[in-house]
Design an enzyme around this catalytic site. Structure first.
Site, PDB file in Angstrom:
ATOM      1  N   CYS A   1       0.865  -1.174   0.000  1.00 26.76           N
ATOM      2  CA  CYS A   1       0.000   0.000   0.000  1.00 26.76           C
ATOM      3  C   CYS A   1       0.907   1.232   0.000  1.00 26.76           C
ATOM      4  CB  CYS A   1      -0.958  -0.009   1.189  1.00 26.76           C
ATOM      5  SG  CYS A   1      -0.145   0.127   2.794  1.00 26.76           S
ATOM      6  N   GLN A   2       0.398   2.380   0.356  1.00 24.79           N
ATOM      7  CA  GLN A   2       1.217   3.590   0.281  1.00 24.79           C
ATOM      8  C   GLN A   2       2.197   3.711   1.444  1.00 24.79           C
ATOM      9  OE1 GLN A   2       1.354   5.476  -2.327  1.00 24.79           O
ATOM     10  NE2 GLN A   2       2.714   7.070  -1.525  1.00 24.79           N
TER      11      GLN A   2
END
Length: 289
Positions: free
Chosen positions: A181-182
């Site tokens: 994810c980020q």
């Protein structure tokens, strides 16, 4: 493991209902850092009892969110510590994709994915922008905006309860999956869901794609990975940590762009203030005559 530097507890120490609540909480834009929580403020007015009650409920909800997140981080720490999910740096993930044909599963919302993605990755968001318009969600969106969404540009997100079924449609349970994810938190939640569903060859990208340097992964999209998670007024003015780091590397040309934007905002605000003063004086003159 800075994001996971919490105490240990067994992976299943929290009830299923609590895990589901944690997933809902992860969709709240400003949930991850408890220092962003508003201070308790019980300013009251005698004619606003309903508002007072609502304020207390919201504060209790914020406290419960923090507790749920702390419990989730303990489970995830134990999951990594016990080897149920292996961790990779972004650079190691890039090597694994190139040399062993492992699949990168991108679980970020569309707002981040559209800015930058790993070439050949599979996108199945664990959370995505909440487009529902019922009264409860409208209230949550407004709260998200007032609590900092206007500054960070992070929208209210909703958990996709079909996430597991979508993954299962594409990948058998013996697949090697690199989950990213980020920032590295929502991907841990995805790893927990996948592990509990029977996936055993899971790799987690430590600190997320935001920690990747340009040479680590084969990137596609208009922005670097480091800037894919920012937005709002802070991005426009260049006041995010990621943009400051970029400015330090790229020099004055980069900084001047955002300095010009800031000056433009100041001049626009000054013009509006002056215009409001003129209108006020005009109205006073009309009343005087």
């Amino acid at each position: 493991m800075g994001a996971l530097s919490f105490g240990f507890s067994p992976l299943n120490a929290v009830t299923t209902s609590s895990k589901q609540q944690t997933l809902k909480n992860l969709g709240t834009a400003h949930f991850f850092n408890s220092t962003n929580m508003p201070s308790f403020n019980f300013r009251t007015q005698q004619n606003c009892r309903g508002g007072i009650r609502m304020q207390i409920v919201e504060e209790e909800y914020e406290v419960q969110q923090a507790k749920d997140m702390a419990a989730a981080k303990k489970r995830w720490e134990a999951m990594i510590r016990n080897g149920k999910v292996k961790f990779l740096t972004p650079r190691e993930a890039g090597y694994a994709i190139q040399l062993s044909n492992k699949v990168l599963l991108d679980v970020r919302p569309s707002t981040e994915r559209k800015k930058a993605w790993v070439k050949g990755s599979t996108w199945i968001p664990l959370f995505d922008v909440d487009n529902s318009i019922d009264a409860v969600n409208l209230s949550r969106k407004m709260t998200n905006f007032m609590m900092g969404g206007w500054w960070s540009g992070v929208p209210a997100l909703a958990y996709d309860n079909k996430f597991l079924s979508k993954v299962q449609e594409k990948f058998p349970k013996d697949s090697d999956l690199i989950v990213a994810c980020q920032k590295g938190l929502r991907s841990l939640a995805a790893c927990e869901l996948l592990y509990n569903a029977g996936y055993r060859n899971l790799f987690w990208v430590q600190e997320g794609l935001e920690a990747a340097e340009e040479e680590d992964l084969d990137r596609e999209g208009p922005q670097p990975f480091k800037l894919a998670g920012i937005g709002g007024v802070s991005e426009f003015l260049g006041w995010t940590d990621q943009q400051r780091a970029a400015a330090a590397k790229e020099g004055w040309g980069y900084r001047l762009v955002f300095t010009g934007r800031l000056l433009g905002v100041i001049l626009a605000a000054d013009a509006l203030f002056f215009g409001a003063q003129q209108v006020g004086r005009y109205i006073q003159d009309l009343r005087a005559h």
